[in-house]
Design a protein around this motif. Structure first.
Motif: not given
Length: 562
Positions: A239-253, A299-304
């Protein structure tokens, strides 16, 4: 009137004398006035630096001219700078423009070019005008200044003298050429009753977007997926899909890459279609009520950040060899080269000056910045050796005679074609051999504008003496009509075929038409009408090949018919 102008300018030898001061003064005034007038809109269209040509013609008509030998040198040198800088700009995208849908668009542009040449030759046979005049009209009608330069250079090589007819034909046909391109676009829109709403919808369907793309948040609950990577999951479900972000139970993204593992309890941001949304949700787990704003806060944990490659040792290296994802935990989402966005696959070779859009944590991006360089100071240092070596090789290549059956004179790429071919090849393949060919966009633009300004000023100063008499008293006004036919007829023929037979989107068709005429004012009009970047994509796709064909065909007409 001539005496009035002589007295107006102090009655001294500054304008009519000789020497270096005289030449610099004339050139400075002609170029300054031409650039200033080029900023004025006439019927909503600017003629740009072409005004330099008209100012040069005016000055020449009133007796303000340069030394013949100096005029010839500056004209040819300006032409070399202009075409070489164009080659550096279009080189990285020249060969890639033939891929996928680019083949069809480039065939359309080639058809426009060849039809223009055929129509020019037919008018030449019917009217009996000199081929030099007709090639000048052709170059003006298609608003292609390098073609003008190539034709003049080819004629000069063949006969040993310059032909003012080429420049006069160009100057007469150019203004209506710009207008004719836009009128052709309007006429195509009228005859096909084109509605922009339908064009938007048709383009969406063609790109596979008939089903709206949606973002959904899903919690992983399928135990079968525990520990499997994103790539493995994509292989399990077609199927057509893209997984963009993954949020772990410990809060890491994490930014999801192909090797990112998913675990039960992870939350994933997935982009898919409305048709596939339900199936994917059921397969992965359970849909969550997490909106876009919540993901953006996470996403504030990440920057572009855009990072420039400024280390020469990276020139020519494959992006996959840097292992930015596995080594630093960052994703490269785009590579911008000479204003063109490229797909950052692992086989893409990097070049000095490439701008990489990198997403990751601040610390990781800072580390990657040190690896890639990101030093504007390094880029601001001009790489003069590749430029002048390239010009040297271009002049040598342009001087090589090439014999074709049936043509009495050998064909040469000349001072226009030779540097253009070499600059395209150097900018595209130089990094393979660790040759740094990068010039900043501003430096490239400055080089190009200085070159075209010198060339047009010298062409105008050399052609103006008989311009008014030719246009007014030798039926030169007919040239305007011939130029308009050369402009409009190929655009209408190819445009009708492209729309009726090939079903090309109107926005793309406008961009291809502007690119086939290498005409920035027409592109600006197209972008304003479309309200999106589709005309720019079409323009950029056909521009490199069209520029090469315009230069080549202008020379062939001179060599084959003269």
């Amino acid at each position: 009137m001539e005496e009035f102008f002589r007295n107006l300018f102090f009655g001294n030898d500054a304008f009519w004398g000789g020497g270096v001061a005289h030449s610099v003064l004339i050139l400075a005034v002609v170029i300054s006035l031409g650039v200033a007038l080029g900023k004025i809109k006439i019927a909503g269209v600017r003629l740009g630096v072409t005004w330099i040509l008209f100012v040069g013609i005016t000055f020449s008509h009133f007796g303000m001219q340069l030394n013949e030998h100096l005029l010839h040198f500056l004209k040819e040198f300006g032409l070399i700078l202009f075409v070489y800088s164009i080659g550096l700009q279009v080189g990285p995208s020249f060969f890639s423009s033939f891929k996928k849908g680019g083949v069809q668009l480039n065939l359309m542009a080639t058809g426009i070019v060849l039809l223009g040449v055929v129509i020019t030759y037919v008018i030449y046979l019917i009217t009996g005008l000199p081929i030099t005049t007709m090639v000048g009209i052709l170059s003006g009608a298609v608003t292609n200044t390098p073609g003008l330069g190539a034709a003049q250079q080819a004629y000069s090589d063949m006969t040993g003298i310059d032909s003012p007819d080429i420049a006069m034909g160009y100057a007469v046909a150019y203004p209506l050429g710009v207008l004719g391109i836009i009128l052709s676009m309007i006429f195509i829109r009228w005859i096909f009753r084109i509605r922009f709403e339908e064009e938007d919808k048709a383009y969406t369907v063609k790109q596979g977007g008939a089903h709206e793309a949606v973002r959904i948040s899903v919690e992983v609950k399928n135990p079968f997926l525990d520990g499997k990577t994103v790539l493995q999951i994509k292989r399990l479900i077609n199927r057509q899909f893209v997984i963009s972000r993954v949020l772990h139970p410990d809060g890491r993204i994490d930014i999801a890459g192909s090797q990112t593992p998913l675990s039960v309890g992870d939350k994933a941001l997935i982009v898919t279609t409305t048709d596939d949304m339900g199936l994917i949700t059921d397969f992965v787990g359970e849909k969550l009520d997490m909106d876009k704003d919540e993901w953006e806060r996470l996403d504030n944990q990440l920057i572009s950040r855009r990072i420039m490659i400024t280390k020469s040792k990276l020139n020519g290296q494959y992006i996959g060899a840097l292992r930015l994802r596995s080594g630093y935990g960052v994703n490269v989402t785009r590579v911008n080269r000479a204003g063109v966005d490229l797909i950052p696959n692992h086989n893409l070779q990097l070049q000095m000056g490439d701008r990489l859009t990198v997403v990751g944590s601040e610390s990781a991006i800072n580390a990657v910045s040190k690896i890639l360089g990101n030093s504007m100071r390094r880029l601001n240092e001009p790489n003069l050796i590749p430029i002048f070596v390239g010009i040297f090789l271009g002049v040598v290549l342009g001087s090589v005679p090439i014999m074709f059956p049936g043509i009495p004179q050998p064909v040469k790429l000349g001072l226009a074609g030779g540097p253009l071919v070499v600059s395209i090849l150097i900018s595209r393949f130089g990094p393979h051999y660790k040759l740094v060919t990068y010039t900043t966009m501003s430096a490239n633009l400055m080089l190009r504008e200085i070159g075209i300004a010198l060339f047009l000023a010298c062409v105008g100063l050399g052609a103006g003496e008989g311009f008014v008499h030719t246009v007014l008293y030798e039926e030169g006004y007919h040239w305007i009509g011939y130029g308009f036919i050369i402009t409009v007829l190929p655009l209408l023929i190819v445009g009708i075929i492209a729309r009726k037979v090939l079903k090309v989107n109107y926005y793309t068709l406008m961009g291809v038409s502007a690119g086939a005429m290498t005409d920035p004012p027409a592109l600006a009009y197209s972008n304003g009408v479309a309200g999106n970047d589709m005309p720019s994509v079409g323009y950029a796709t056909v521009y490199p090949l069209t520029m090469f064909l315009r230069i080549l065909t202008a020379q062939l007409l001179i060599l084959c018919v003269s």
